[in-house]
Design a protein around this motif. Structure first.
Motif, PDB file in Angstrom:
ATOM      1  N   ASN A 185       0.844  -1.193   0.000  1.00  0.00           N
ATOM      2  CA  ASN A 185       0.000   0.000   0.000  1.00  0.00           C
ATOM      3  C   ASN A 185       0.883   1.249   0.000  1.00  0.00           C
ATOM      4  OD1 ASN A 185      -2.761  -1.415   0.711  1.00  0.00           O
ATOM      5  ND2 ASN A 185      -1.257  -2.210   2.148  1.00  0.00           N
ATOM      6  N   LYS A 186       0.738   2.071  -1.023  1.00  0.00           N
ATOM      7  CA  LYS A 186       1.528   3.295  -1.111  1.00  0.00           C
ATOM      8  C   LYS A 186       0.650   4.494  -0.781  1.00  0.00           C
ATOM      9  CE  LYS A 186       2.740   2.376  -5.364  1.00  0.00           C
ATOM     10  NZ  LYS A 186       3.383   2.473  -6.693  1.00  0.00           N
ATOM     11  N   PHE A 187       1.213   5.447  -0.046  1.00  0.00           N
ATOM     12  CA  PHE A 187       0.473   6.674   0.258  1.00  0.00           C
ATOM     13  C   PHE A 187       1.454   7.843   0.302  1.00  0.00           C
ATOM     14  CE2 PHE A 187       1.668   4.764   4.304  1.00  0.00           C
ATOM     15  CZ  PHE A 187       2.144   5.827   5.051  1.00  0.00           C
ATOM     16  N   ASN A 188       0.959   9.036  -0.027  1.00  0.00           N
ATOM     17  CA  ASN A 188       1.818  10.221  -0.078  1.00  0.00           C
ATOM     18  C   ASN A 188       1.374  11.308   0.890  1.00  0.00           C
ATOM     19  OD1 ASN A 188      -0.491  11.068  -1.282  1.00  0.00           O
ATOM     20  ND2 ASN A 188       0.413  11.644  -3.232  1.00  0.00           N
ATOM     21  N   ILE A 189       0.670  10.906   1.947  1.00  0.00           N
ATOM     22  CA  ILE A 189       0.359  11.835   3.033  1.00  0.00           C
ATOM     23  C   ILE A 189       1.250  11.465   4.220  1.00  0.00           C
ATOM     24  CG2 ILE A 189      -2.007  12.266   2.273  1.00  0.00           C
ATOM     25  CD1 ILE A 189      -2.985  10.186   4.246  1.00  0.00           C
ATOM     26  N   THR A 190       1.173  12.213   5.283  1.00  0.00           N
ATOM     27  CA  THR A 190       2.032  11.916   6.423  1.00  0.00           C
ATOM     28  C   THR A 190       1.584  10.616   7.093  1.00  0.00           C
ATOM     29  OG1 THR A 190       0.662  13.138   7.999  1.00  0.00           O
ATOM     30  CG2 THR A 190       2.362  14.378   6.820  1.00  0.00           C
ATOM     31  N   PRO A 191       2.523   9.883   7.721  1.00  0.00           N
ATOM     32  CA  PRO A 191       2.145   8.663   8.444  1.00  0.00           C
ATOM     33  C   PRO A 191       1.085   8.934   9.517  1.00  0.00           C
ATOM     34  CG  PRO A 191       4.501   8.713   8.125  1.00  0.00           C
ATOM     35  CD  PRO A 191       3.979  10.046   7.663  1.00  0.00           C
ATOM     36  N   TYR A 192       1.153  10.097  10.132  1.00  0.00           N
ATOM     37  CA  TYR A 192       0.143  10.414  11.142  1.00  0.00           C
ATOM     38  C   TYR A 192      -1.249  10.451  10.526  1.00  0.00           C
ATOM     39  CZ  TYR A 192      -2.752  13.134  14.302  1.00  0.00           C
ATOM     40  OH  TYR A 192      -3.797  13.550  15.089  1.00  0.00           O
ATOM     41  N   GLU A 193      -1.370  11.133   9.381  1.00  0.00           N
ATOM     42  CA  GLU A 193      -2.673  11.224   8.720  1.00  0.00           C
ATOM     43  C   GLU A 193      -3.169   9.851   8.295  1.00  0.00           C
ATOM     44  OE1 GLU A 193      -2.941  15.299   6.291  1.00  0.00           O
ATOM     45  OE2 GLU A 193      -1.100  14.183   5.876  1.00  0.00           O
ATOM     46  N   TYR A 194      -2.246   9.018   7.822  1.00  0.00           N
ATOM     47  CA  TYR A 194      -2.647   7.704   7.302  1.00  0.00           C
ATOM     48  C   TYR A 194      -3.030   6.747   8.434  1.00  0.00           C
ATOM     49  CZ  TYR A 194      -2.571   3.380   4.601  1.00  0.00           C
ATOM     50  OH  TYR A 194      -2.926   2.194   4.007  1.00  0.00           O
ATOM     51  N   PHE A 195      -2.151   6.587   9.415  1.00  0.00           N
ATOM     52  CA  PHE A 195      -2.391   5.569  10.444  1.00  0.00           C
ATOM     53  C   PHE A 195      -3.403   6.020  11.495  1.00  0.00           C
ATOM     54  CE2 PHE A 195       1.871   4.070   8.999  1.00  0.00           C
ATOM     55  CZ  PHE A 195       1.468   2.819   8.596  1.00  0.00           C
ATOM     56  N   ASP A 196      -3.531   7.309  11.710  1.00  0.00           N
ATOM     57  CA  ASP A 196      -4.527   7.766  12.667  1.00  0.00           C
ATOM     58  C   ASP A 196      -5.933   7.426  12.186  1.00  0.00           C
ATOM     59  OD1 ASP A 196      -5.152   9.373  15.141  1.00  0.00           O
ATOM     60  OD2 ASP A 196      -6.234  10.578  13.672  1.00  0.00           O
ATOM     61  N   ASP A 197      -6.141   7.465  10.880  1.00  0.00           N
ATOM     62  CA  ASP A 197      -7.452   7.086  10.326  1.00  0.00           C
ATOM     63  C   ASP A 197      -7.694   5.583  10.436  1.00  0.00           C
ATOM     64  OD1 ASP A 197      -8.090   9.648   9.691  1.00  0.00           O
ATOM     65  OD2 ASP A 197      -7.426   9.517   7.606  1.00  0.00           O
ATOM     66  N   GLN A 198      -6.603   4.800  10.577  1.00  0.00           N
ATOM     67  CA  GLN A 198      -6.732   3.349  10.657  1.00  0.00           C
ATOM     68  C   GLN A 198      -6.834   2.846  12.097  1.00  0.00           C
ATOM     69  OE1 GLN A 198      -7.077   1.825   7.820  1.00  0.00           O
ATOM     70  NE2 GLN A 198      -6.494   3.580   6.558  1.00  0.00           N
ATOM     71  N   TYR A 199      -6.834   3.757  13.060  1.00  0.00           N
ATOM     72  CA  TYR A 199      -6.852   3.348  14.466  1.00  0.00           C
ATOM     73  C   TYR A 199      -8.267   3.400  15.021  1.00  0.00           C
ATOM     74  CZ  TYR A 199      -5.526   2.969  19.379  1.00  0.00           C
ATOM     75  OH  TYR A 199      -5.397   2.540  20.673  1.00  0.00           O
TER      76      TYR A 199
END
Length: 395
Positions: free
Chosen positions: A63-77
């Protein structure tokens, strides 16, 4: 078009043609920028790595993403279940630290929940280094090869020169940290790859991101070193941060593509300055001065004042009121399409609904109009009263 202008145009066209021919025939310089972008085919882009990564983790999603890790993983928590909806390994490959504080904290939380965080950088987030009790250091670098290898008897040693930097781990917490790889340079041996457990997961820190660039993945058998480094990652889904974590966005300028291409960039500025020079030498007038003509005067205001003074001097107050009423009712018929024959309650209600004006003000002006029509003489006070009533409605 005179002969001088024609000469300018011909010279500009010839110059542009010469520049385009020279630029098209010269060899294109190699861009050695360390972008580590999966879309770049330059030596230190990650185009090859992007194509080969899925084969290293067969059966798992990349899975590739170009936003910050905080933005990506916070939505997955899931804050209710206190766990992430995704599991696997996080990858970030960069020349420098581009993780903000929130993202660094989020990655530590992600690792703490049983996941792996792989960072290959020359500079690591200070928050992560402090938490893991790790220190890095670099020294003066003479352009020479750095010998890198994994601490595995079956692994080979590889010389990295292009893009390699003498960055190493100066101190680690030996009680918990596992050394996975070394590098040798100028008769010294330093640690360049470590594994640090954190919570239920762990961090994998590597100091030579150039090993994953297009150049080394295609040079001889250097790709094996990248495979050996990634072999310490578990076979699980991969979450690769491919974009800038500093929220840098592409320019929205219409000239972005032109200015990013060397040939078009040069042609654009040549054309621009040629146009400026052309305009400078052609700035003199080509025609005689146009005589200034005074605009026609607006006599409407003067005419209105004259008519008003005439009525005022004649003291014909009733005639003035008649004119005000005629103008007032004509405006209602034209703008609101209301019949003004009968000024009754129905008329007042319609005007109130269409104009939005207070019903009391409308009823007052109707009363004054009816009063005026019933009396034979009018005074100056009557003119003032009905004028104020009409002005208050502001139709």
């Amino acid at each position: 078009m005179n002969r001088k202008v024609t000469l300018y145009v011909v010279l500009i066209v010839v110059v542009l043609a010469i520049i385009i021919i020279i630029d098209a025939t010269r060899p294109k310089p190699i861009d050695w920028s360390q972008t580590y972008d999966p879309n770049d085919k330059i030596p230190f882009g990650l185009f090859v790595f992007d194509k080969e990564l899925p084969s290293l983790f067969k059966g798992h999603d990349v899975n590739k993403f170009n936003i910050t890790p905080y933005e990506y993983f916070d939505d997955q928590y899931d804050y209710d279940a206190k766990e992430y909806s995704v599991k696997g390994s996080f990858i970030s490959i960069s020349d420098r630290n581009n993780l903000d504080e929130e993202s660094a904290t989020e990655l530590m939380y992600f690792a703490e929940h049983g996941n792996t965080v792989f960072l290959s950088m020359h500079e690591f987030p200070q928050e992560i280094l402090d938490t893991l009790k790790v220190r890095t250091e670099s020294f003066y670098y003479i352009s020479d090869s750095i010998l890198t290898y994994i601490d595995n008897p079956e692994s080979e040693k590889y010389y990295l020169r292009e893009g390699a930097m003498p960055v190493y781990f100066k101190s680690i917490d030996t009680a918990v940290t596992t050394v996975l790889g070394h590098q040798e340079f100028l008769n010294r041996k330093d640690v360049n790859y470590i594994s640090v457990p954190f919570g239920q997961g762990n961090f994998l820190l590597h100091t030579q991101p150039a090993a994953f660039g297009n150049f080394h993945l295609l040079k001889d058998d250097h790709y094996k070193y990248a495979q050996d480094v990634l072999a310490y990652m578990p076979q699980a889904d991969v979450y690769w941060n491919t974009g800038s974590n500093l929220n840098e966005r592409l320019s929205g300028s219409p000239l972005r593509y032109i200015l990013n291409q060397p040939a078009l960039h040069a042609a654009f500025w040549v054309a621009f300055w040629s146009l400026i020079i052309f305009m400078f030498f052609n700035a003199k007038r080509k025609q005689r001065i146009v005589p200034e003509t005074e605009p026609l005067r607006n006599t409407t205001v003067a005419f209105t004042k004259t008519i008003g003074n005439l009525y005022y001097q004649e003291r014909d107050h009733r005639n003035i009121i008649d004119k005000k009423i005629i103008y007032f009712l004509e405006k209602i018929r034209n703008e609101y399409l209301i019949d003004t024959y009968s000024l009754d309650d129905s008329f007042a209600e319609k005007l109130h609904l269409k104009s939005g004006k207070p019903l009391e003000d409308i009823q007052k002006i109707i009363h004054l109009i009816k009063k005026h029509r019933q009396q034979f003489a009018s005074t100056e006070a009557d003119v003032i009263e009905i004028n104020k009533a009409i002005e208050k409605l502001r139709l």
